[in-house]
Design a protein around this motif. Structure first.
Motif, PDB file in Angstrom:
ATOM      1  N   SER A 215       0.826  -1.119   0.036  1.00 25.55           N
ATOM      2  CA  SER A 215       0.080  -0.052   0.110  1.00 25.55           C
ATOM      3  C   SER A 215       0.809   1.113   0.090  1.00 25.55           C
ATOM      4  O   SER A 215       1.808   1.194   0.784  1.00 25.55           O
ATOM      5  CB  SER A 215      -0.817  -0.081   1.207  1.00 25.55           C
ATOM      6  OG  SER A 215      -1.034   1.182   1.730  1.00 25.55           O
ATOM      7  N   THR A 216       0.811   2.123  -0.840  1.00 27.05           N
ATOM      8  CA  THR A 216       1.359   3.500  -0.900  1.00 27.05           C
ATOM      9  C   THR A 216       1.353   4.111   0.167  1.00 27.05           C
ATOM     10  O   THR A 216       2.220   4.981   0.700  1.00 27.05           O
ATOM     11  CB  THR A 216       1.176   4.093  -2.166  1.00 27.05           C
ATOM     12  OG1 THR A 216      -0.450   4.643  -2.191  1.00 27.05           O
ATOM     13  CG2 THR A 216       1.478   3.666  -3.388  1.00 27.05           C
TER      14      THR A 216
ATOM     15  N   GLN B 271      -1.159  -2.260  -5.885  1.00 24.03           N
ATOM     16  CA  GLN B 271      -1.048  -2.499  -4.514  1.00 24.03           C
ATOM     17  C   GLN B 271      -1.509  -3.969  -4.195  1.00 24.03           C
ATOM     18  O   GLN B 271      -2.655  -4.277  -4.756  1.00 24.03           O
ATOM     19  CB  GLN B 271      -1.942  -1.432  -3.711  1.00 24.03           C
ATOM     20  CG  GLN B 271      -1.686   0.022  -4.285  1.00 24.03           C
ATOM     21  CD  GLN B 271      -2.122   0.885  -3.435  1.00 24.03           C
ATOM     22  OE1 GLN B 271      -1.759   1.834  -2.246  1.00 24.03           O
ATOM     23  NE2 GLN B 271      -3.595   0.884  -3.491  1.00 24.03           N
TER      24      GLN B 271
ATOM     25  N   GLY C  24      -4.048  -2.786  -0.541  1.00 24.24           N
ATOM     26  CA  GLY C  24      -4.508  -1.498  -0.692  1.00 24.24           C
ATOM     27  C   GLY C  24      -5.807  -1.509   0.467  1.00 24.24           C
ATOM     28  O   GLY C  24      -6.450  -2.374   0.288  1.00 24.24           O
ATOM     29  N   TYR C  25      -5.765  -0.106   1.023  1.00 25.45           N
ATOM     30  CA  TYR C  25      -6.993  -0.308   1.988  1.00 25.45           C
ATOM     31  C   TYR C  25      -7.836   1.196   1.706  1.00 25.45           C
ATOM     32  O   TYR C  25      -6.963   2.314   1.333  1.00 25.45           O
ATOM     33  CB  TYR C  25      -6.758  -0.448   3.477  1.00 25.45           C
ATOM     34  CG  TYR C  25      -5.379   0.268   3.974  1.00 25.45           C
ATOM     35  CD1 TYR C  25      -4.210  -0.237   3.788  1.00 25.45           C
ATOM     36  CD2 TYR C  25      -5.537   1.480   4.372  1.00 25.45           C
ATOM     37  CE1 TYR C  25      -3.103   0.589   4.289  1.00 25.45           C
ATOM     38  CE2 TYR C  25      -4.724   2.155   5.071  1.00 25.45           C
ATOM     39  CZ  TYR C  25      -3.272   1.693   5.001  1.00 25.45           C
ATOM     40  OH  TYR C  25      -2.129   2.578   5.295  1.00 25.45           O
ATOM     41  N   GLY C  26      -8.755   1.352   2.186  1.00 26.99           N
ATOM     42  CA  GLY C  26      -9.793   2.492   2.184  1.00 26.99           C
ATOM     43  C   GLY C  26     -10.053   2.906   3.587  1.00 26.99           C
ATOM     44  O   GLY C  26      -9.509   2.392   4.476  1.00 26.99           O
ATOM     45  N   ARG C  27     -11.076   3.813   3.494  1.00 30.00           N
ATOM     46  CA  ARG C  27     -11.673   4.317   4.992  1.00 30.00           C
ATOM     47  C   ARG C  27     -12.156   3.254   5.541  1.00 30.00           C
ATOM     48  O   ARG C  27     -12.649   2.210   5.115  1.00 30.00           O
ATOM     49  CB  ARG C  27     -12.555   5.209   4.525  1.00 30.00           C
ATOM     50  CG  ARG C  27     -11.817   6.651   4.082  1.00 30.00           C
ATOM     51  CD  ARG C  27     -12.463   7.800   4.121  1.00 30.00           C
ATOM     52  NE  ARG C  27     -13.775   7.976   3.589  1.00 30.00           N
ATOM     53  CZ  ARG C  27     -15.141   8.318   4.000  1.00 30.00           C
ATOM     54  NH1 ARG C  27     -15.212   8.882   5.027  1.00 30.00           N
ATOM     55  NH2 ARG C  27     -16.010   8.221   3.196  1.00 30.00           N
TER      56      ARG C  27
ATOM     57  N   LYS D 233     -18.900   5.191  -7.679  1.00 32.34           N
ATOM     58  CA  LYS D 233     -17.642   5.833  -7.396  1.00 32.34           C
ATOM     59  C   LYS D 233     -16.594   5.432  -8.283  1.00 32.34           C
ATOM     60  O   LYS D 233     -16.031   4.474  -8.624  1.00 32.34           O
ATOM     61  CB  LYS D 233     -17.134   4.942  -5.947  1.00 32.34           C
ATOM     62  CG  LYS D 233     -16.202   5.598  -5.260  1.00 32.34           C
ATOM     63  CD  LYS D 233     -15.948   5.237  -3.848  1.00 32.34           C
ATOM     64  CE  LYS D 233     -14.784   5.418  -3.160  1.00 32.34           C
ATOM     65  NZ  LYS D 233     -14.891   5.373  -1.414  1.00 32.34           N
TER      66      LYS D 233
ATOM     67  N   VAL E 147      -4.915   8.551  -2.693  1.00 32.93           N
ATOM     68  CA  VAL E 147      -5.738   8.653  -3.841  1.00 32.93           C
ATOM     69  C   VAL E 147      -5.881   7.394  -4.494  1.00 32.93           C
ATOM     70  O   VAL E 147      -4.813   6.932  -4.982  1.00 32.93           O
ATOM     71  CB  VAL E 147      -5.323   9.904  -4.650  1.00 32.93           C
ATOM     72  CG1 VAL E 147      -6.470   9.964  -5.910  1.00 32.93           C
ATOM     73  CG2 VAL E 147      -5.347  10.991  -4.004  1.00 32.93           C
TER      74      VAL E 147
END
Ligand code: BTN
Length: 227
Positions: free
Chosen positions: A17-18, A40, A43-46, A101, A118
């Motif tokens: 993940s960046t 990634q 990668g993860y989000g909120r 989205k 982002v």
């Protein structure tokens, strides 16, 4: 870009993940270091949600010392919509095309810095289970984009927009998909409904129902409708 060396870009083929990479190495990098990965693996989000980050999408993060995270998050979201006027911002800073989205932004605090990540669906494939919620720029515009070129255009916009504080929030309001609409929102375990009458520079949305006005800083939007 207004300043050629404002951002310093570090490119990777693959990273977990960046955001995580900058978080783990934050003291090695100056402000406005940008980390980008072609893909990634984690990668993860909120709210720690998984963020699908296969090749073809634009996955990047930058680091900045600030006491106003919301300014930089909004700067990133309005910069994307500046480039793609068909897109809108779903409060607080998700990027939407109609009901789908296109991009999400995640900020994480580390000491006196924040990392703004982002995730923009560009040419990447959208999984079948996400197809009713997510869309890519390729799906919308029926063409492929160069992600590197897109990164440079977005960073350039971020630089330009960051020079004018008020302008960012003005655009953030103008680009909103929910302002003036009837909103249903979940805040903790309560559901509220009302008209979105304002969006404040603090990031709060102002929801008005027949009884009163309520300011909301955190919440999950369930739906928005024309009044
Ligand atoms: C969200 O809508 O929940 C935010 C998604 C943020 C995804 C980006 S992709 C680049 C950066 N690295 C991550 O692991 N997450 C952010």
């Amino acid at each position: 870009m207004g300043e050629n060396n404002f951002f310093e870009i570090r490119e990777f083929k693959s990273l977990p993940s960046t955001n995580l990479y900058l978080k783990e190495n934050y003291d090695e990098f100056r402000d406005f270091t940008v980390v980008i990965a072609d893909a990634q693996t984690n990668g993860y989000g909120r709210k720690g949600r998984e963020w699908n980050s296969s090749k073809g999408g634009l996955w990047f993060s930058f680091i900045v010392s600030t006491d106003d995270p919301f300014f930089w998050i909004s700067c990133a979201s309005v910069s994307i919509v500046d480039l793609f006027p068909e897109l809108k911002i779903k409060w607080p800073n998700d990027i939407y095309f109609q009901n789908f989205k296109v991009a999400g932004i995640l900020s994480e605090k580390i000491k006196d810095k924040i990392i703004v990540g982002v995730g923009l669906n560009v040419n990447n494939n959208i999984n079948d289970e996400l197809k009713d919620k997510a869309i890519s720029l390729t799906n919308i515009y029926k063409k492929k984009f160069s992600t590197k070129n897109l990164l440079n255009r977005i960073l350039s916009k971020i630089y330009d927009n960051s020079q004018n504080y008020e302008n960012i929030f003005e655009k953030w309001r103008n680009y909103s998909i929910i302002l003036g609409k009837k909103l249903t929102i979940k805040v903790s375990d309560k559901i509220y409904q009302g008209k979105v009458v304002d969006l404040l520079n603090t990031g709060e949305l102002v929801l008005s129902d027949s009884n009163h006005k309520r300011k909301i800083l955190y919440g999950d939007i369930i739906r928005w409708e024309e009044i």
